[in-house]
Scaffold this active site. Structure first.
Site, PDB file in Angstrom:
ATOM      1  N   HIS A   1       0.833  -1.200   0.000  1.00 16.89           N
ATOM      2  CA  HIS A   1       0.000   0.000   0.000  1.00 16.89           C
ATOM      3  C   HIS A   1       0.869   1.252   0.000  1.00 16.89           C
ATOM      4  O   HIS A   1       0.456   2.299  -0.511  1.00 16.89           O
ATOM      5  CB  HIS A   1      -0.912   0.021   1.227  1.00 16.89           C
ATOM      6  CG  HIS A   1      -1.992  -1.014   1.203  1.00 16.89           C
ATOM      7  ND1 HIS A   1      -1.770  -2.297   1.628  1.00 16.89           N
ATOM      8  CD2 HIS A   1      -3.280  -0.960   0.796  1.00 16.89           C
ATOM      9  CE1 HIS A   1      -2.899  -2.996   1.497  1.00 16.89           C
ATOM     10  NE2 HIS A   1      -3.814  -2.204   0.987  1.00 16.89           N
TER      11      HIS A   1
ATOM     12  N   ASP B   1      -4.535  -5.937  -8.157  1.00 20.03           N
ATOM     13  CA  ASP B   1      -4.741  -5.253  -6.885  1.00 20.03           C
ATOM     14  C   ASP B   1      -4.964  -3.777  -7.211  1.00 20.03           C
ATOM     15  O   ASP B   1      -4.834  -3.340  -8.358  1.00 20.03           O
ATOM     16  CB  ASP B   1      -3.542  -5.464  -5.958  1.00 20.03           C
ATOM     17  CG  ASP B   1      -3.909  -5.380  -4.479  1.00 20.03           C
ATOM     18  OD1 ASP B   1      -4.975  -4.818  -4.166  1.00 20.03           O
ATOM     19  OD2 ASP B   1      -3.127  -5.869  -3.639  1.00 20.03           O
TER      20      ASP B   1
END
Length: 355
Positions: free
Chosen positions: A193, A264
């Protein structure tokens, strides 16, 4: 005939992008975005949940926009990754709890994994959600804080068995599964992230350990897969989600996987290596992803929708459509009357009470 009706009539298939919405109800701008032919799905977050009635109304409005209906997904794994937690939603255990139970009672752990999957999926489907991005197939090396107790176990055989059992529970409730993060995020400490993680192990090491559950389970059990935003430097210079070597050569050809491949989230730092949002989407789709996620940045979603020129192959459209259940889910009241659901609830609550 209204313009919305016209656009709905012209929509004949699901597009390659999954986007999000900001609140409890759809805005005019969001309805326009979701009607774009490039969109094929919507991912929900905790910010989209006030209570069950509101969530059900939101999913109903999303499904009503188009035919075929958009795929509605959520990250709802259990433990610390559970988007909906109040107004009757069951608190789901972390997957590590199932792995710990396996060490004492393997068969009981599999039974409870099935119960967890059934409760998870049946509650989501009662509110109109089609897919949860679960189970996590990453191995618990004790390295990755972003994975941590989201992982079942260190042993790939245990991970595969518990994932199979949990996926069976999802299937009983009419929901498909999504294994993540291919080929494995558990051996790197960096959080994709916020960083671009690097894994320097050999292909043989990764295939023997981390990727083994994908090989053993296949698309008959795990209907979709999400690659990791991790660069496996001894295999390819690109993150797995942008790598034709990982997706087409290894996953599709070597492992003979024919389910959906989701990227993702393309707004994560781990995706930045590919360039701007357009370059990221192009890289993911050209590498072999069937659907690419753009989350938490509606401005980037709109930029991508304006710039992307992509026609999904018929095989991708068919794969995505297969994720939609062919059965009608009971509503929340109907669900409470099902003996199988009540029995599974007792099982899940007992697991939660284990120290």
């Amino acid at each position: 005939m209204t313009s919305t009706t016209t656009q709905r009539t012209q929509t004949t298939s699901l597009g390659p992008l999954m986007v999000d919405v900001q609140g409890y109800v759809l805005t005019v701008a969001e309805k326009k975005r979701l009607l774009n032919p490039l969109v094929g799905g919507v991912i929900l977050f905790a910010r989209n949940y006030k209570d069950r009635a509101q969530l059900t109304a939101l999913t109903r409005s999303i499904h009503a926009l188009r035919r075929p209906a958009l795929l509605i997904a959520v990250d709802h794994e259990g433990g610390r990754v559970q988007r909906f937690r109040t107004d009757g939603f069951t608190t789901l255990p972390s997957m590590r709890k199932l792995g710990e139970l396996w060490m004492e009672q393997p068969l009981e752990a599999m039974r409870k994994a099935t119960d967890v999957g059934y409760v998870l999926a049946s509650e989501l489907r009662a509110c109109g959600v089609d897919l949860s991005f679960t189970p996590v197939l990453d191995l618990d090396y004790g390295e990755s804080t972003v994975i941590g107790d989201r992982s079942f176990h260190r042993d790939p055989r245990v991970v595969a068995m518990l994932a199979r059992a949990l996926s069976q529970g999802l299937s009983f409730a009419g929901m498909s599964s999504c294994g993540k993060h291919f080929p494995g995020h558990g051996a790197v400490a960096a959080d994709s992230h916020h960083e671009i993680p690097l894994d320097h192990r050999t292909l043989k090491q990764i295939m023997t350990e981390d990727a083994a559950p994908y090989d053993w389970l296949g698309d008959q059990v795990i209907a979709s897969v999400m690659p990791a935003h991790v660069i496996y430097s001894k295999v390819d210079s690109k993150p797995a989600g942008f790598s034709a070597k990982w997706i087409q050569e290894i996953l599709r050809t070597k492992l003979k996987y024919d389910g959906v491949v989701f990227s993702d989230d393309l707004t994560m730092e781990g995706a930045a290596v590919a360039g701007d949002i357009h370059a990221r989407a192009q890289a993911a789709l050209q590498a072999g992803c069937d659907m690419a996620l753009v989350c938490n940045r509606p401005d980037l979603a709109d930029e991508l929708l304006a710039r992307l020129r992509w026609k999904s192959p018929a095989v991708s459209v068919a794969r995505i459509q297969r994720l939609m259940s062919g059965s009608v889910a009971p509503d929340w009241k109907g669900l409470q009357r099902l003996p199988a659901y009540q029995q599974a609830l007792v099982s899940v609550r007992a697991l939660n009470e284990r120290s």
